[in-house]
Scaffold this motif. Sequence first.
Motif, PDB file in Angstrom:
ATOM      1  N   GLY A 101       0.815  -1.215   0.000  1.00 48.65           N
ATOM      2  CA  GLY A 101       0.000   0.000   0.000  1.00 48.65           C
ATOM      3  C   GLY A 101       0.845   1.260   0.000  1.00 48.65           C
ATOM      4  O   GLY A 101       0.333   2.359   0.131  1.00 48.65           O
ATOM      5  N   SER A 122       0.127   3.477  -5.014  1.00 48.34           N
ATOM      6  CA  SER A 122      -1.134   3.146  -5.672  1.00 48.34           C
ATOM      7  C   SER A 122      -1.038   3.618  -7.112  1.00 48.34           C
ATOM      8  O   SER A 122      -0.246   4.509  -7.436  1.00 48.34           O
ATOM      9  N   GLN A 171      -3.479   4.462 -10.734  1.00 46.84           N
ATOM     10  CA  GLN A 171      -4.788   4.643 -11.336  1.00 46.84           C
ATOM     11  C   GLN A 171      -4.649   4.506 -12.847  1.00 46.84           C
ATOM     12  O   GLN A 171      -3.725   5.054 -13.441  1.00 46.84           O
ATOM     13  N   LYS A 209      -9.840   3.282 -12.673  1.00 45.86           N
ATOM     14  CA  LYS A 209      -9.736   2.232 -11.656  1.00 45.86           C
ATOM     15  C   LYS A 209      -8.484   2.448 -10.834  1.00 45.86           C
ATOM     16  O   LYS A 209      -7.465   2.933 -11.346  1.00 45.86           O
ATOM     17  N   ASN A 210      -8.546   2.025  -9.584  1.00 40.21           N
ATOM     18  CA  ASN A 210      -7.438   2.168  -8.650  1.00 40.21           C
ATOM     19  C   ASN A 210      -6.897   0.787  -8.293  1.00 40.21           C
ATOM     20  O   ASN A 210      -7.637  -0.186  -8.234  1.00 40.21           O
ATOM     21  N   ILE A 216      -3.603  -1.078  -5.643  1.00 39.78           N
ATOM     22  CA  ILE A 216      -2.353  -0.977  -4.876  1.00 39.78           C
ATOM     23  C   ILE A 216      -1.477  -2.197  -5.168  1.00 39.78           C
ATOM     24  O   ILE A 216      -0.496  -2.426  -4.491  1.00 39.78           O
ATOM     25  N   SER A 228       1.361   7.001  -7.611  1.00 41.90           N
ATOM     26  CA  SER A 228       1.647   7.937  -6.526  1.00 41.90           C
ATOM     27  C   SER A 228       1.699   7.167  -5.211  1.00 41.90           C
ATOM     28  O   SER A 228       1.461   5.956  -5.186  1.00 41.90           O
ATOM     29  N   SER A 229       2.019   7.869  -4.151  1.00 42.66           N
ATOM     30  CA  SER A 229       2.127   7.211  -2.845  1.00 42.66           C
ATOM     31  C   SER A 229       1.139   7.825  -1.864  1.00 42.66           C
ATOM     32  O   SER A 229       1.217   9.022  -1.579  1.00 42.66           O
ATOM     33  N   PRO A 230       0.216   7.025  -1.314  1.00 45.42           N
ATOM     34  CA  PRO A 230      -0.702   7.553  -0.292  1.00 45.42           C
ATOM     35  C   PRO A 230       0.026   8.077   0.939  1.00 45.42           C
ATOM     36  O   PRO A 230      -0.524   8.866   1.686  1.00 45.42           O
ATOM     37  N   ILE A 247     -11.272  -2.029  -3.103  1.00 45.25           N
ATOM     38  CA  ILE A 247     -10.075  -1.183  -3.189  1.00 45.25           C
ATOM     39  C   ILE A 247      -9.927  -0.522  -4.563  1.00 45.25           C
ATOM     40  O   ILE A 247      -9.278   0.508  -4.704  1.00 45.25           O
ATOM     41  N   SER A 248     -10.548  -1.109  -5.573  1.00 42.31           N
ATOM     42  CA  SER A 248     -10.452  -0.494  -6.909  1.00 42.31           C
ATOM     43  C   SER A 248     -11.426   0.669  -7.084  1.00 42.31           C
ATOM     44  O   SER A 248     -11.392   1.370  -8.086  1.00 42.31           O
ATOM     45  N   THR A 300     -13.098   3.953  -7.493  1.00 46.48           N
ATOM     46  CA  THR A 300     -12.540   5.241  -7.913  1.00 46.48           C
ATOM     47  C   THR A 300     -13.669   6.158  -8.362  1.00 46.48           C
ATOM     48  O   THR A 300     -14.488   5.769  -9.182  1.00 46.48           O
ATOM     49  N   ILE A 332      -6.498   5.692   3.837  1.00 50.71           N
ATOM     50  CA  ILE A 332      -6.020   7.013   3.421  1.00 50.71           C
ATOM     51  C   ILE A 332      -6.693   7.346   2.097  1.00 50.71           C
ATOM     52  O   ILE A 332      -6.653   6.545   1.155  1.00 50.71           O
ATOM     53  N   SER A 339      -6.859   9.410  -1.327  1.00 46.82           N
ATOM     54  CA  SER A 339      -5.973  10.144  -2.234  1.00 46.82           C
ATOM     55  C   SER A 339      -6.775  10.654  -3.413  1.00 46.82           C
ATOM     56  O   SER A 339      -7.766  10.041  -3.813  1.00 46.82           O
ATOM     57  N   ASN A 361      -0.729  14.660  -6.941  1.00 45.85           N
ATOM     58  CA  ASN A 361      -1.414  13.792  -5.990  1.00 45.85           C
ATOM     59  C   ASN A 361      -1.668  14.570  -4.704  1.00 45.85           C
ATOM     60  O   ASN A 361      -0.877  15.418  -4.303  1.00 45.85           O
ATOM     61  N   THR A 389      -3.141  13.623  -0.689  1.00 49.78           N
ATOM     62  CA  THR A 389      -3.494  12.495   0.141  1.00 49.78           C
ATOM     63  C   THR A 389      -3.842  12.990   1.539  1.00 49.78           C
ATOM     64  O   THR A 389      -3.264  13.982   2.000  1.00 49.78           O
ATOM     65  N   ASN A 405      -6.454   3.553  -0.060  1.00 47.44           N
ATOM     66  CA  ASN A 405      -5.404   2.527  -0.060  1.00 47.44           C
ATOM     67  C   ASN A 405      -5.785   1.247   0.669  1.00 47.44           C
ATOM     68  O   ASN A 405      -4.943   0.376   0.857  1.00 47.44           O
TER      69      ASN A 405
END
Lengths: 286, 129
Positions: free
Chosen positions: A218, A221, A223, A231-232, A234, A252-254, B29-30, B32, B60, B62, B73, B75, B98
């Motif tokens: 995690g 992540s 997109q 869609k997202n 990790i 990118s990084s959460p 988790i997907s 969006t 978290i 984002s 980005n 977050t 996340n």
Amino acid sequence: MRKITQKLIWSLLVFGGSLPQIVFGLDSDTQTLTAGTGAVDFFEITCSKSSDKSVGDTDHLNFKLIENNASSQTPPPDQTPPQLLNATLTRLKLSSKITNITAGTNNNLSLKGGNGAYTLSVDTVGTNSTIKTAQKYAIQYQCVNAAGNATNGASTLTKQNILSAAKTLANGKTAKYVINCSKNSTSGNTDSVKVTLFNNTAPLAVLPSSNTENAVTGTLSAQVVSGIKAKNTIGANIDLQNGNGMYNVMVSSPTNAAKSYHFEYTCLNSANAPTQTSLLKKLQDN
Amino acid sequence: MKKFLFLALLSLSSKSFAHEFSSQLGNDISSTDYIYISCDNLTDKVHIEISGNKSASSPIISAQIFKDFQAKNITTQGTSSVDFQGGGGVYNMTVNKNKIGVVNYALVYHCEDSNGEHTETDLNQLQDQ
């Protein structure tokens, strides 16, 4: 026969046959996201209709994000040296070379030589000489104009922008292929040829502590966006269904952390057969 | 008449006030959300503030804002903001998280000219997951 072989290989790859570790056609190579608020790596991939009429249009882009384990970049000294492949492109007096493509990885090279015949050589110089098993590889190439658009390309190796059938190379030997690039009626003259060499040799057994990929953490992540769909992920394998056209990828990084990663991607039709996948274009590198 | 006055005030509001939007991301988790923010030609940048659950155990949230060949980005586990300088036009925005789990989030967004004055701003949600 070659088409049948390619389809068989792709079927094995896509559906997790004898080579389950290679599920995708293309790899982004190692990328590094820097630490800091707002950092995003931004990419563009174009999916097109396959030149093979039986494959047809793209249905979706298949994508997987993989975080790299920085500590594993150099194998422990007590392990056998890696199996390596090198590739050289030449045209007239011009040449371009990439070396030390380790088992299970790939790398890109290009040569700016205009229209004409390019020679691609693949060798194993640098491989541990005690290794007797032949190394496996596959190649994908594309002739492009100065703007990066495809021109005409032909080779006995494979069709342009289609992953070649699996090849083998005994250690100490060199394989040579000719790629002919020519003017396209729409995109004009060739500026350069781009080649991706996949070293599909099974990596040597390594100690558990030196796996090259982390489990999903995690930390990163990604997109995938195309048209009005997004869609997202990790780390899980995702499909974004938006047909032929442009797909954008953001990583990118959460937690705003720095991290090394790579991702695998391929354009597929509705039966999961590969269509035309462009070479990766990096729009922003943070 | 009251309704007319209300609508008249509402039509003036886009240049005067920040804009607000709230939504929920589903369990997967997907999940969006995909949003367009349109800014008029006088715009220099878009300002976006995002708020979510402050609990450390919550996912978290984002958001990625991208336009042309640039992306940023943002977050948050609480409230964070970002300015994205891309001129007039459509700013694309994806919102995600996340971890699995349903989360609510809220946006405050407005387009601004180079003097910080609000410009014409519009939001359109393309995908709600």
